[in-house]
Design a protein around this motif. Structure first.
Motif, PDB file in Angstrom:
ATOM      1  N   GLY A  47       0.812  -1.207   0.000  1.00  0.00           N
ATOM      2  CA  GLY A  47       0.000   0.000   0.000  1.00  0.00           C
ATOM      3  C   GLY A  47       0.840   1.249   0.000  1.00  0.00           C
ATOM      4  N   PRO A  48       0.224   2.390   0.284  1.00  0.00           N
ATOM      5  CA  PRO A  48       0.956   3.663   0.260  1.00  0.00           C
ATOM      6  C   PRO A  48       1.922   3.761   1.440  1.00  0.00           C
ATOM      7  CG  PRO A  48      -1.303   4.014   1.001  1.00  0.00           C
ATOM      8  CD  PRO A  48      -1.221   2.587   0.552  1.00  0.00           C
ATOM      9  N   VAL A  49       3.146   4.225   1.140  1.00  0.00           N
ATOM     10  CA  VAL A  49       4.171   4.404   2.170  1.00  0.00           C
ATOM     11  C   VAL A  49       4.625   5.855   2.134  1.00  0.00           C
ATOM     12  CG1 VAL A  49       6.424   3.664   3.037  1.00  0.00           C
ATOM     13  CG2 VAL A  49       4.929   2.014   1.881  1.00  0.00           C
ATOM     14  N   PRO A  50       4.475   6.608   3.228  1.00  0.00           N
ATOM     15  CA  PRO A  50       4.865   8.019   3.219  1.00  0.00           C
ATOM     16  C   PRO A  50       6.370   8.198   3.387  1.00  0.00           C
ATOM     17  CG  PRO A  50       3.992   7.437   5.360  1.00  0.00           C
ATOM     18  CD  PRO A  50       3.848   6.206   4.498  1.00  0.00           C
ATOM     19  N   ALA A  51       6.945   8.999   2.509  1.00  0.00           N
ATOM     20  CA  ALA A  51       8.347   9.373   2.657  1.00  0.00           C
ATOM     21  C   ALA A  51       8.470  10.470   3.716  1.00  0.00           C
ATOM     22  CB  ALA A  51       8.911   9.871   1.329  1.00  0.00           C
ATOM     23  N   HIS A  52       9.683  10.759   4.095  1.00  0.00           N
ATOM     24  CA  HIS A  52       9.932  11.788   5.102  1.00  0.00           C
ATOM     25  C   HIS A  52       9.365  13.144   4.690  1.00  0.00           C
ATOM     26  CE1 HIS A  52      12.077  14.613   7.639  1.00  0.00           C
ATOM     27  NE2 HIS A  52      12.686  15.108   6.599  1.00  0.00           N
ATOM     28  N   ASN A  53       9.375  13.443   3.380  1.00  0.00           N
ATOM     29  CA  ASN A  53       8.907  14.760   2.913  1.00  0.00           C
ATOM     30  C   ASN A  53       7.403  14.797   2.660  1.00  0.00           C
ATOM     31  OD1 ASN A  53       8.653  13.288   0.585  1.00  0.00           O
ATOM     32  ND2 ASN A  53      10.153  14.459  -0.604  1.00  0.00           N
ATOM     33  N   GLY A  54       6.691  13.723   2.970  1.00  0.00           N
ATOM     34  CA  GLY A  54       5.242  13.704   2.818  1.00  0.00           C
ATOM     35  C   GLY A  54       4.741  13.081   1.539  1.00  0.00           C
ATOM     36  N   VAL A  55       5.623  12.879   0.562  1.00  0.00           N
ATOM     37  CA  VAL A  55       5.221  12.217  -0.678  1.00  0.00           C
ATOM     38  C   VAL A  55       4.982  10.731  -0.386  1.00  0.00           C
ATOM     39  CG1 VAL A  55       5.955  11.572  -3.004  1.00  0.00           C
ATOM     40  CG2 VAL A  55       6.479  13.847  -2.117  1.00  0.00           C
ATOM     41  N   THR A  56       3.934  10.189  -0.967  1.00  0.00           N
ATOM     42  CA  THR A  56       3.580   8.789  -0.734  1.00  0.00           C
ATOM     43  C   THR A  56       3.844   7.963  -1.984  1.00  0.00           C
ATOM     44  OG1 THR A  56       1.880   9.390   0.872  1.00  0.00           O
ATOM     45  CG2 THR A  56       1.680   7.227  -0.150  1.00  0.00           C
ATOM     46  N   VAL A  57       4.412   6.786  -1.800  1.00  0.00           N
ATOM     47  CA  VAL A  57       4.657   5.876  -2.922  1.00  0.00           C
ATOM     48  C   VAL A  57       3.930   4.564  -2.656  1.00  0.00           C
ATOM     49  CG1 VAL A  57       6.899   6.915  -3.406  1.00  0.00           C
ATOM     50  CG2 VAL A  57       6.774   4.895  -1.954  1.00  0.00           C
ATOM     51  N   GLY A  58       3.556   3.886  -3.709  1.00  0.00           N
ATOM     52  CA  GLY A  58       2.919   2.586  -3.578  1.00  0.00           C
ATOM     53  C   GLY A  58       3.955   1.482  -3.486  1.00  0.00           C
ATOM     54  N   ALA A  59       3.738   0.530  -2.600  1.00  0.00           N
ATOM     55  CA  ALA A  59       4.703  -0.550  -2.406  1.00  0.00           C
ATOM     56  C   ALA A  59       3.999  -1.891  -2.326  1.00  0.00           C
ATOM     57  CB  ALA A  59       5.511  -0.317  -1.121  1.00  0.00           C
ATOM     58  N   ALA A  60       4.690  -2.916  -2.806  1.00  0.00           N
ATOM     59  CA  ALA A  60       4.209  -4.288  -2.648  1.00  0.00           C
ATOM     60  C   ALA A  60       4.641  -4.813  -1.291  1.00  0.00           C
ATOM     61  CB  ALA A  60       4.783  -5.159  -3.768  1.00  0.00           C
ATOM     62  N   ALA A  61       4.019  -5.875  -0.833  1.00  0.00           N
ATOM     63  CA  ALA A  61       4.391  -6.477   0.448  1.00  0.00           C
ATOM     64  C   ALA A  61       5.653  -7.312   0.269  1.00  0.00           C
ATOM     65  CB  ALA A  61       3.258  -7.348   0.966  1.00  0.00           C
ATOM     66  N   LEU A  62       6.687  -7.011   1.045  1.00  0.00           N
ATOM     67  CA  LEU A  62       7.951  -7.737   0.910  1.00  0.00           C
ATOM     68  C   LEU A  62       7.768  -9.226   1.202  1.00  0.00           C
ATOM     69  CD1 LEU A  62      10.385  -5.215   2.635  1.00  0.00           C
ATOM     70  CD2 LEU A  62      10.307  -5.781   0.201  1.00  0.00           C
ATOM     71  N   GLY A  63       6.874  -9.543   2.114  1.00  0.00           N
ATOM     72  CA  GLY A  63       6.664 -10.946   2.461  1.00  0.00           C
ATOM     73  C   GLY A  63       6.074 -11.769   1.339  1.00  0.00           C
ATOM     74  N   GLU A  64       5.515 -11.098   0.338  1.00  0.00           N
ATOM     75  CA  GLU A  64       4.905 -11.798  -0.789  1.00  0.00           C
ATOM     76  C   GLU A  64       5.802 -11.819  -2.024  1.00  0.00           C
ATOM     77  OE1 GLU A  64       1.107 -10.033  -1.458  1.00  0.00           O
ATOM     78  OE2 GLU A  64       0.409 -10.382   0.601  1.00  0.00           O
ATOM     79  N   VAL A  65       7.017 -11.254  -1.898  1.00  0.00           N
ATOM     80  CA  VAL A  65       7.940 -11.233  -3.034  1.00  0.00           C
ATOM     81  C   VAL A  65       8.490 -12.634  -3.270  1.00  0.00           C
ATOM     82  CG1 VAL A  65      10.160 -10.370  -3.869  1.00  0.00           C
ATOM     83  CG2 VAL A  65       8.575  -8.819  -2.725  1.00  0.00           C
ATOM     84  N   THR A  66       8.376 -13.090  -4.496  1.00  0.00           N
ATOM     85  CA  THR A  66       8.922 -14.395  -4.870  1.00  0.00           C
ATOM     86  C   THR A  66       9.750 -14.225  -6.136  1.00  0.00           C
ATOM     87  OG1 THR A  66       6.946 -14.914  -6.187  1.00  0.00           O
ATOM     88  CG2 THR A  66       6.970 -15.630  -3.868  1.00  0.00           C
ATOM     89  N   GLY A  67      10.458 -15.258  -6.491  1.00  0.00           N
ATOM     90  CA  GLY A  67      11.237 -15.215  -7.715  1.00  0.00           C
ATOM     91  C   GLY A  67      12.623 -14.634  -7.498  1.00  0.00           C
ATOM     92  N   THR A  68      13.364 -14.547  -8.577  1.00  0.00           N
ATOM     93  CA  THR A  68      14.756 -14.113  -8.535  1.00  0.00           C
ATOM     94  C   THR A  68      14.864 -12.597  -8.429  1.00  0.00           C
ATOM     95  OG1 THR A  68      15.413 -16.004  -9.883  1.00  0.00           O
ATOM     96  CG2 THR A  68      16.955 -14.165  -9.756  1.00  0.00           C
ATOM     97  N   ILE A  69      15.699 -12.140  -7.524  1.00  0.00           N
ATOM     98  CA  ILE A  69      16.000 -10.710  -7.380  1.00  0.00           C
ATOM     99  C   ILE A  69      17.441 -10.494  -7.808  1.00  0.00           C
ATOM    100  CG2 ILE A  69      16.201  -8.769  -5.767  1.00  0.00           C
ATOM    101  CD1 ILE A  69      14.197 -10.242  -3.973  1.00  0.00           C
ATOM    102  N   ASP A  70      17.656  -9.548  -8.691  1.00  0.00           N
ATOM    103  CA  ASP A  70      19.028  -9.236  -9.069  1.00  0.00           C
ATOM    104  C   ASP A  70      19.670  -8.362  -8.001  1.00  0.00           C
ATOM    105  OD1 ASP A  70      21.179  -9.048 -11.371  1.00  0.00           O
ATOM    106  OD2 ASP A  70      20.943  -7.013 -10.556  1.00  0.00           O
ATOM    107  N   THR A  71      19.016  -7.242  -7.667  1.00  0.00           N
ATOM    108  CA  THR A  71      19.590  -6.287  -6.713  1.00  0.00           C
ATOM    109  C   THR A  71      18.548  -5.904  -5.668  1.00  0.00           C
ATOM    110  OG1 THR A  71      21.062  -5.371  -8.413  1.00  0.00           O
ATOM    111  CG2 THR A  71      20.702  -4.037  -6.432  1.00  0.00           C
ATOM    112  N   LEU A  72      18.875  -6.144  -4.411  1.00  0.00           N
ATOM    113  CA  LEU A  72      18.051  -5.687  -3.292  1.00  0.00           C
ATOM    114  C   LEU A  72      18.687  -4.414  -2.755  1.00  0.00           C
ATOM    115  CD1 LEU A  72      15.705  -6.361  -1.261  1.00  0.00           C
ATOM    116  CD2 LEU A  72      17.504  -7.352   0.195  1.00  0.00           C
ATOM    117  N   LEU A  73      17.954  -3.313  -2.820  1.00  0.00           N
ATOM    118  CA  LEU A  73      18.496  -2.016  -2.411  1.00  0.00           C
ATOM    119  C   LEU A  73      17.631  -1.437  -1.300  1.00  0.00           C
ATOM    120  CD1 LEU A  73      19.891   0.749  -4.717  1.00  0.00           C
ATOM    121  CD2 LEU A  73      18.318   1.343  -2.873  1.00  0.00           C
ATOM    122  N   VAL A  74      18.268  -1.069  -0.186  1.00  0.00           N
ATOM    123  CA  VAL A  74      17.552  -0.542   0.979  1.00  0.00           C
ATOM    124  C   VAL A  74      17.754   0.961   1.060  1.00  0.00           C
ATOM    125  CG1 VAL A  74      17.331  -0.617   3.486  1.00  0.00           C
ATOM    126  CG2 VAL A  74      17.820  -2.715   2.208  1.00  0.00           C
TER     127      VAL A  74
END
Length: 320
Positions: A47-74
């Protein structure tokens, strides 16, 4: 084959930590659609995740991520102290890192990687303001606060905020060659792939900003005119002061003597010229105000612990 990039965010994350690398990878995908990147954003809860500056981005649930990931960036963010106590987030990052070819962090996102045990016995960097705390909190992590980014095995860490763009450009260059990274940088109108070993701090950033307007003008003049007469008498005359008074107040207000500041500024200019031009060393020495290749060598080695020629060769080898 397109590479899958998964960027981890959380409430209070730094938007540029996500958006900068995301735009680099997305632009690379546009310029090279057959072997570019697909960017996804994930959080503990979908769902929507608020950034520090108030802008909101949509995100998938990490627990539901499947398949191959090339780069995990935090990403990093001001809410990081709260995030490292979120066991679900930490354990999910650790799990996903085990499936990724490459793991990375921007800014203090390194704390999440460290909490997940992913930085043990590795050399890493983070925002200079957070470096001491990272080292004290995680004794098994070797923290270097100076570089823009560091690659240690399959783990990449970067300094604050916009250094994430440098990190992503370096990854594009590693994956697909410098030509594509150069085209991405040009398209985004950013500095062309600064090397990871470049310091987080330019000379003006290392020095304090003078309180006095004449001294601020002198500081700017030094950085903009490295080949000019930057002797103390000449600078003092520009500032309308005696040489003795100028030297004293410049040192008090910047933390560096005029001569030391001038030398560092000229060394910074020399480094940039070596990285972005093919000028011979005598031309570089003249344009940065150091006069001769011999003086250039001595000053460059004193500040960067490497010869000008070796720096250029290392930079070009990173670019190729």
């Amino acid at each position: 084959m397109q590479r899958r990039i998964l960027i981890v965010v959380f409430p209070g994350f730094q938007l540029l930590d996500m958006a900068g690398p995301a735009d680099v990878f997305a632009t690379a995908g546009l310029l090279s659609p057959g072997d570019g990147y697909v960017v996804e954003v994930g959080a503990v809860r979908a769902g929507p995740v608020p950034a520090h500056n108030g802008v909101t981005v949509g995100a998938a649930a990490l627990g539901e991520v499947t398949g191959t990931i090339d780069t995990l960036l935090v990403a990093g963010g001001l809410s990081m102290p709260e995030q490292v106590r979120d066991r679900e987030l930490v354990e999910t990052v650790a799990r996903l890192a085990g499936t990724a070819r490459r793991v990375a962090s921007v800014c203090n996102g390194a704390f999440l990687l460290a909490e997940a045990g992913l930085l043990d016995h590795r050399r890493v960097t983070t925002h200079w303001l957070a470096a001491d705390e990272l080292g004290k909190s995680y004794a098994c992590v070797e923290v270097d606060a100076d570089p823009l980014y560091i690659e240690d095995g399959n783990v990449w860490t970067s300094a604050g905020v916009l250094a994430g763009v440098d990190l992503a450009l370096a990854m594009v260059a590693r994956d697909h060659g410098h030509a594509l990274a150069r085209d991405v940088a040009r398209g985004l109108v950013v500095y062309l792939h600064r090397p990871g070993g470049q310091s987080q701090f330019s000379t003006p950033m290392r020095a304090m900003t003078p309180r006095s307007e004449p001294l601020r003008e002198s500081q700017g003049y030094i950085d903009a005119n490295p080949a000019a007469d930057l002797s103390v008498p000449a600078l003092a005359a520009r500032a309308g002061m005696s040489a003795r008074h100028f030297s004293r107040v410049f040192t008090e207000q910047t933390g560096l003597s005029p001569g030391r500041y001038v030398e560092r500024s000229r060394a910074d200019t020399a480094r940039r010229l070596l990285e972005v031009t093919g000028h011979p060393l005598d031309t570089v020495a003249r344009e940065c105000g150091l006069g001769t290749p011999e003086t250039l060598y001595r000053v460059f080695h004193r500040h960067w612990r490497i010869s000008p020629g070796d720096h250029r060769r290392r930079f070009q080898s990173k670019e190729s």
